[in-house]
Design an enzyme around this catalytic site. Sequence first.
Site, PDB file in Angstrom:
ATOM      1  N   HIS A 258      31.912 -54.856  20.134  1.00  0.00           N
ATOM      2  CA  HIS A 258      31.124 -53.995  19.256  1.00  0.00           C
ATOM      3  C   HIS A 258      29.650 -54.196  19.554  1.00  0.00           C
ATOM      4  O   HIS A 258      29.232 -55.301  19.885  1.00  0.00           O
ATOM      5  CB  HIS A 258      31.394 -54.297  17.774  1.00  0.00           C
ATOM      6  CG  HIS A 258      30.924 -53.199  16.874  1.00  0.00           C
ATOM      7  ND1 HIS A 258      29.650 -53.189  16.344  1.00  0.00           N
ATOM      8  CD2 HIS A 258      31.535 -52.073  16.472  1.00  0.00           C
ATOM      9  CE1 HIS A 258      29.524 -52.078  15.623  1.00  0.00           C
ATOM     10  NE2 HIS A 258      30.644 -51.385  15.684  1.00  0.00           N
TER      11      HIS A 258
ATOM     12  N   GLU B  41      39.112 -50.504  15.561  1.00  0.00           N
ATOM     13  CA  GLU B  41      40.126 -49.634  16.154  1.00  0.00           C
ATOM     14  C   GLU B  41      41.472 -50.321  16.363  1.00  0.00           C
ATOM     15  O   GLU B  41      42.504 -49.668  16.404  1.00  0.00           O
ATOM     16  CB  GLU B  41      39.634 -49.085  17.500  1.00  0.00           C
ATOM     17  CG  GLU B  41      38.325 -48.317  17.433  1.00  0.00           C
ATOM     18  CD  GLU B  41      38.464 -46.944  16.840  1.00  0.00           C
ATOM     19  OE1 GLU B  41      39.277 -46.774  15.920  1.00  0.00           O
ATOM     20  OE2 GLU B  41      37.748 -46.036  17.273  1.00  0.00           O
TER      21      GLU B  41
HETATM   22  N1  ACO Z   1      36.844 -55.239  27.117  1.00  0.00           N
HETATM   23  C1  ACO Z   1      36.333 -55.905  28.148  1.00  0.00           C
HETATM   24  N2  ACO Z   1      35.029 -56.166  28.325  1.00  0.00           N
HETATM   25  C2  ACO Z   1      34.202 -55.726  27.376  1.00  0.00           C
HETATM   26  C3  ACO Z   1      34.654 -55.027  26.255  1.00  0.00           C
HETATM   27  C4  ACO Z   1      36.039 -54.789  26.149  1.00  0.00           C
HETATM   28  N3  ACO Z   1      36.538 -54.122  25.098  1.00  0.00           N
HETATM   29  N4  ACO Z   1      33.619 -54.695  25.481  1.00  0.00           N
HETATM   30  C5  ACO Z   1      32.510 -55.155  26.098  1.00  0.00           C
HETATM   31  N5  ACO Z   1      32.882 -55.784  27.235  1.00  0.00           N
HETATM   32  C6  ACO Z   1      31.993 -56.418  28.181  1.00  0.00           C
HETATM   33  C7  ACO Z   1      31.328 -55.389  29.076  1.00  0.00           C
HETATM   34  O1  ACO Z   1      32.068 -55.167  30.239  1.00  0.00           O
HETATM   35  C8  ACO Z   1      30.006 -56.041  29.378  1.00  0.00           C
HETATM   36  O2  ACO Z   1      30.158 -56.997  30.383  1.00  0.00           O
HETATM   37  P1  ACO Z   1      29.023 -57.181  31.496  1.00  0.00           P
HETATM   38  O3  ACO Z   1      27.787 -57.556  30.732  1.00  0.00           O
HETATM   39  O4  ACO Z   1      29.575 -58.253  32.363  1.00  0.00           O
HETATM   40  O5  ACO Z   1      28.941 -55.839  32.154  1.00  0.00           O
HETATM   41  C9  ACO Z   1      29.702 -56.794  28.088  1.00  0.00           C
HETATM   42  O6  ACO Z   1      30.944 -57.045  27.454  1.00  0.00           O
HETATM   43  C10 ACO Z   1      28.797 -56.019  27.161  1.00  0.00           C
HETATM   44  O7  ACO Z   1      29.313 -54.724  26.987  1.00  0.00           O
HETATM   45  P2  ACO Z   1      28.433 -53.472  26.604  1.00  0.00           P
HETATM   46  O8  ACO Z   1      29.069 -52.266  27.161  1.00  0.00           O
HETATM   47  O9  ACO Z   1      26.996 -53.734  26.904  1.00  0.00           O
HETATM   48  O10 ACO Z   1      28.537 -53.459  25.066  1.00  0.00           O
HETATM   49  P3  ACO Z   1      28.191 -52.204  24.207  1.00  0.00           P
HETATM   50  O11 ACO Z   1      27.522 -52.712  23.010  1.00  0.00           O
HETATM   51  O12 ACO Z   1      27.483 -51.151  24.966  1.00  0.00           O
HETATM   52  O13 ACO Z   1      29.645 -51.613  23.926  1.00  0.00           O
HETATM   53  C11 ACO Z   1      31.667 -50.984  22.985  1.00  0.00           C
HETATM   54  C12 ACO Z   1      30.317 -51.667  22.730  1.00  0.00           C
HETATM   55  C13 ACO Z   1      31.454 -49.595  23.538  1.00  0.00           C
HETATM   56  C14 ACO Z   1      32.415 -50.869  21.653  1.00  0.00           C
HETATM   57  C15 ACO Z   1      32.483 -51.843  23.974  1.00  0.00           C
HETATM   58  O14 ACO Z   1      32.712 -53.125  23.438  1.00  0.00           O
HETATM   59  C16 ACO Z   1      33.790 -51.193  24.393  1.00  0.00           C
HETATM   60  O15 ACO Z   1      33.808 -50.401  25.329  1.00  0.00           O
HETATM   61  N6  ACO Z   1      34.954 -51.506  23.704  1.00  0.00           N
HETATM   62  C17 ACO Z   1      36.195 -50.883  24.017  1.00  0.00           C
HETATM   63  C18 ACO Z   1      36.296 -49.509  23.348  1.00  0.00           C
HETATM   64  C19 ACO Z   1      36.457 -49.598  21.857  1.00  0.00           C
HETATM   65  O16 ACO Z   1      37.210 -50.413  21.318  1.00  0.00           O
HETATM   66  N7  ACO Z   1      35.718 -48.701  21.146  1.00  0.00           N
HETATM   67  C20 ACO Z   1      35.721 -48.651  19.683  1.00  0.00           C
HETATM   68  C21 ACO Z   1      34.469 -49.234  19.129  1.00  0.00           C
HETATM   69  S1  ACO Z   1      34.458 -49.346  17.392  1.00  0.00           S
HETATM   70  C22 ACO Z   1      33.945 -47.804  16.884  1.00  0.00           C
HETATM   71  O17 ACO Z   1      33.224 -47.122  17.484  1.00  0.00           O
HETATM   72  C23 ACO Z   1      34.469 -47.295  15.663  1.00  0.00           C
END
Ligand code: ACO
Length: 363
Positions: free
Chosen positions: A246, A305
């Site tokens: 998140h 989620e």
């Molecule tokens: N699985 C694996 N790795 C992850 C995940 C994940 N679910 N979430 C973040 N990371 C990693 C990224 O790859 C990144 O790694 P890096 O720095 O080595 O590239 C690091 O953690 C940071 O990720 P960001 O993308 O910068 O985090 P951001 O704040 O932009 O993203 C998000 C948040 C979009 C929710 C992300 O965690 C994600 O894609 N999760 C999976 C999709 C999901 O569950 N979405 C629902 C969100 S809740 C909602 O909106 C109601």
Amino acid sequence: MSDGLEGVIAADTILSEVDGEAGRLVIRGRSLDDLSGQARFEEVMALLFAGFFDGLPDEAGLSEALGRARAEVFRETAALDAGLKALGPIEAVRALTARLHDGDDLAVALRLVAAPAVFTPAVVRARQGLAPIAPDPSLSHAADILRMVKGRPASAAEAAGLDAYLVTVSDHGLNASTFAARVIASTRAGLTSAVLGGISALKGPLHGGAPGPVIEMLDQIGEPQNARAWIEAALDRGDRLMGFGHRVYRVRDPRADALKQAVRVMGEGSNALPGRLAFAEAVESAALAILKERKPDRSLQTNVEFYTALLLEALAFPPEAFTCVFAMGRVAGWIAHAREQLAGGRLIRPQSRYVGPEPRIAA
Ligand code: ACO
């Protein structure tokens, strides 16, 4: 510049506080921990709308008006033709919602709250070759939604489970879809336009489109002992684990806990649900352990989620319609934020930095 506007404050709001460090969500002065599983959706809608509409009735009057709005918008389901049925459910719900008049008053707002609640059951049934079921304005919003999907009255436990979900997702600070709705509201385009923008942003897999893929993940894993290998392989491919991570929460997403609790309560009267919950918990622990090993500096937690998927599956919503159910709850937040933006905010118009080539200077 902040990548993804991370950490940027773009609005003052009295609606909700997402406290990422404490893992706490407050909706108009009430902690989510006290609201979810306790309040009906109508109560939280009344809480969110308070002060934002002239002539807002009390909660009972608002519930009745919402029931009437469900009956009104049901007429639009006549437009569900083969073209709309061929779209994904959230796209079909968006297209039907786009048929509603725009405006800024309470009548428009209530029709918009009613829209995903009425259109989703109609779209789900149409995809199964079944006719839509008309709303019963005398029922609670949650009970009526379930009745319109299933074609039979919902049990009290099912209605309470859906209420817990709708309340839990009703508002959440300046998330992507709410920001989109506020940007549109700031142009004075009207609530219908703002809600359509909200639905469009919610649809993406990084926002409200994740819970369907959570079910796919659980189904592919199949048995708890397969979890580690499946998750390792997914991360090796560079995939993200749906239902984890998140932007704001660092210690916990309080909505995940609220929904896990709602699943537990629903499971008390069910044969299959406790086993499914135990399996999901095993997958969750494996995922959290692996994410901790691989991303020790990120503190990736289970997000809303993950348990949304389990709860909506137990309520027999098809996974491809999960985002529509999310919209049924979040629409209350979009509307309240749009009204708040309109009441006090200026046109939202940030700037971009040009990093392209300079124009050629003619010789
Ligand atoms: N699985 C694996 N790795 C992850 C995940 C994940 N679910 N979430 C973040 N990371 C990693 C990224 O790859 C990144 O790694 P890096 O720095 O080595 O590239 C690091 O953690 C940071 O990720 P960001 O993308 O910068 O985090 P951001 O704040 O932009 O993203 C998000 C948040 C979009 C929710 C992300 O965690 C994600 O894609 N999760 C999976 C999709 C999901 O569950 N979405 C629902 C969100 S809740 C909602 O909106 C109601």
